[in-house]
Design a protein around this motif. Structure first.
Motif, short mmCIF file in Angstrom:
data_model
loop_
_atom_site.label_atom_id
_atom_site.label_comp_id
_atom_site.label_asym_id
_atom_site.label_seq_id
_atom_site.Cartn_x
_atom_site.Cartn_y
_atom_site.Cartn_z
N GLU A 137 1.25 -1.51 -0.11
CA GLU A 137 0.11 -0.01 0.15
C GLU A 137 0.74 1.25 0.11
O GLU A 137 0.33 2.37 -0.83
CB GLU A 137 -1.32 0.14 1.00
CG GLU A 137 -2.05 -0.64 1.44
CD GLU A 137 -1.97 -2.03 1.63
OE1 GLU A 137 -0.09 -2.60 1.77
OE2 GLU A 137 -2.75 -3.10 1.26
N LEU A 138 2.37 1.37 0.77
CA LEU A 138 3.06 2.57 1.40
C LEU A 138 3.84 2.78 -0.74
O LEU A 138 3.75 3.60 -1.03
CB LEU A 138 3.61 1.99 2.16
CG LEU A 138 3.69 3.00 3.48
CD1 LEU A 138 4.26 2.49 4.78
CD2 LEU A 138 3.45 4.62 3.31
N ILE A 176 3.72 5.82 -2.22
CA ILE A 176 4.77 6.50 -2.77
C ILE A 176 4.94 7.08 -4.22
O ILE A 176 5.18 8.38 -4.88
CB ILE A 176 5.66 6.44 -2.70
CG1 ILE A 176 5.95 5.82 -1.00
CG2 ILE A 176 6.95 6.59 -2.31
CD1 ILE A 176 6.89 5.06 0.06
N ALA A 177 4.58 6.01 -4.55
CA ALA A 177 4.82 5.74 -6.67
C ALA A 177 3.79 6.79 -6.96
O ALA A 177 3.93 7.98 -7.94
CB ALA A 177 4.27 3.99 -6.97
N LEU A 194 8.45 3.66 -10.53
CA LEU A 194 7.69 1.84 -11.32
C LEU A 194 7.96 1.48 -9.11
O LEU A 194 8.61 1.64 -8.59
CB LEU A 194 8.35 1.29 -12.02
CG LEU A 194 7.92 -0.65 -11.88
CD1 LEU A 194 7.07 -0.13 -12.00
CD2 LEU A 194 9.33 -0.97 -12.36
N ALA A 195 6.66 0.42 -9.30
CA ALA A 195 6.95 0.23 -8.24
C ALA A 195 6.44 -1.41 -8.50
O ALA A 195 5.61 -1.31 -8.71
CB ALA A 195 5.52 0.98 -6.89
N ARG A 205 -1.54 0.64 7.03
CA ARG A 205 -0.60 1.30 6.58
C ARG A 205 -0.15 1.55 5.19
O ARG A 205 -0.87 1.16 4.22
CB ARG A 205 0.79 0.92 6.35
CG ARG A 205 1.64 0.10 8.00
CD ARG A 205 1.96 1.33 8.69
NE ARG A 205 2.71 2.15 8.95
CZ ARG A 205 3.59 2.57 9.73
NH1 ARG A 205 3.20 3.04 10.27
NH2 ARG A 205 4.95 3.08 9.61
N GLY A 206 -0.41 3.60 5.04
CA GLY A 206 -0.07 3.63 3.91
C GLY A 206 -1.61 3.89 3.61
O GLY A 206 -1.53 4.19 2.33
N ILE A 207 -2.43 4.25 4.11
CA ILE A 207 -4.13 4.26 3.89
C ILE A 207 -3.90 5.88 3.56
O ILE A 207 -3.57 6.39 4.95
CB ILE A 207 -5.14 4.13 4.41
CG1 ILE A 207 -5.43 2.16 4.08
CG2 ILE A 207 -6.22 4.44 4.54
CD1 ILE A 207 -6.49 1.68 5.31
#
Ligand code: AMP
Length: 401
Positions: free
Chosen positions: A92-93, A97-98, A113-114, A313-315
């Motif tokens: 998710e993170l 970030i991407a 790229l992720a 995380r990352g939501i």
């Protein structure tokens, strides 16, 4: 202070204006000049402070400068090479970030790229063939790609360890060490972590010798617009209390944190029994399902999302009005992470914690970290049988890791 004072060039400033970022956040003001100067950096900053853009923006600026200098042999990317590696703990993170890179690099010919586990390797290998300016990766998937010779680290200029404390909590230390061993020594290294624990400092020592250090302190970490309060409630009354609050206050949406994945599914069933549609994400659910549920929650078609801390995380939902700590987190720093899901970037939000007598130690740890007691509220019909004492504010729990 405007972004233009930080030494960012026009294509980046234009993208920032398109996104709607008007002024840099504290971490951005501090980190961007250090990163642009080429120094290594160790930064203590939580999600919600704008820390992603604090490394993304100067990295874009540096790549842009290299690309403009045609005499510089690094201005061209070689096949399978990467210039920047951003390691982050969860898919998710990585996706988030991407997405931030894509937004900020809108007017620049910079590729990103992720890569993360649970998805097909082949398309990622294909994308790497031409080289990538910025690769965002979870540690396990990055090693898989490296073992399959899908990428080379020889031209790597910048390494970012994002959410380093979380990567250690999740047991990635061996993978991270294997990755660092493969990287060229002459590189810039940046480490971001919610907390600078001894374990994080130990990792930092293996990454660089002498880094600039900045810290966005605990009090600044909790955005002032987040209203925090707690309700003391007997453990077996928690799901009834949650349903009551949802119905009584006509909540539109809430992100509800539980500690264990089996409690997530149980709570969804309890809510549904009372006619409240909900769903849950946890590490036991597939990537595709988690992504779909998150998309539904972001779109507002799913109103109540129950999540374990790691899955959440990352939501990043701009308009999320409310976070509920159905269970109190441990370690206590996670409390700050969790409530940072609401009140993002200046919007207002509320964070409500359910506290039963068993949670007392965790509550002491959280309130000691915050440096103040959290306002308590009583809800009619939910008077506790087991009273929760008032915390002492100098409590330091023994860590479990
Ligand atoms: P982060 O700490 O990187 O997870 O960022 C938290 C949120 O703040 C994200 O939704 C970002 O899009 C947003 N954000 C980051 N920098 C700024 C800024 N300078 N102004 C307004 N919002 C920002």
């Amino acid at each position: 202070m405007p972004f233009s004072k930080l030494g960012l060039s026009q294509p980046i400033l234009q993208a920032l204006s398109d996104i709607g970022y008007k002024t840099p956040t504290d971490i951005q003001k501090q980190a961007i000049p250090i990163i642009l100067s080429g120094k290594d950096l160790m930064a203590a900053a939580q999600t919600g402070t704008g820390k992603t853009a604090s490394f993304v923006l100067p990295i874009l600026e540096k790549i842009h400068a290299t690309q403009l200098d045609a005499q510089n042999p690094s201005s061209q990317l070689r096949s399978k090479s990467i210039r920047t590696l951003i390691l982050t703990p969860t898919r998710e993170l990585a996706v988030q970030i991407a997405a931030n890179i894509t937004q900020c690099a809108k007017y620049l010919p910079i590729s990103s790229l992720a890569v993360y586990g649970g998805t097909d390797l082949e398309p990622q290998k294909k994308r790497l063939l031409d080289g990538i300016d910025i690769l965002v990766a979870t540690p396990g998937r990055l090693l898989d790609l490296a073992y399959q010779r899908a990428l080379y680290f020889d031209d790597l200029e910048t390494l970012v360890l994002d959410e380093a404390d979380r990567m250690l909590d999740m047991g990635f230390i061996d993978d991270i060490n294997k990755i660092i061993d493969r990287l060229p020594g002459a590189r810039q290294s940046l480490l971001f972590s919610a907390t600078l624990t001894d374990e994080v400092r130990y990792l930092a020592d293996t990454v660089y010798d002498d880094a600039a250090e900045i810290s966005i302190t605990a009090h600044k970490k909790t955005a002032p617009k987040i209203k925090q309060w707690l309700i003391t409630v007997d453990k077996d009354n928690k799901s009834a209390l949650l349903s009551h609050l949802i119905v009584q206050n006509q909540w539109n949406q809430a992100l509800i944190f539980v500690e264990k994945k089996h409690s997530a599914a149980k709570l969804v069933a309890q809510l549904e029994k009372r006619g409240i549609a909900a769903d849950c994400i946890h590490s036991g659910r597939s990537q595709a399902i988690r992504e779909q549920i998150l998309a539904d929650f972001k779109a507002g078609t799913l109103r109540f999302l129950v999540a374990t801390g790691i899955a959440a995380r990352g939501i990043d939902i701009q308009q999320l009005a409310r976070v509920v700590n159905y269970d109190l987190p441990f370690p206590s720093e996670d409390y700050i992470h969790r409530i940072g899901r609401t009140g993002r970037a200046g919007a207002s939000g509320e964070a409500i914690s359910f506290v039963s007598k068993d949670d007392f130690k965790n509550l002491c740890a959280i309130e000691s970290l915050l440096g103040h007691l959290i306002e308590r509220k009583e809800i009619d019909g939910f008077t506790v049988k087991k009273t929760v004492p008032v915390s002492v504010l100098n409590y330091h729990p023994r860590r479990s890791y």
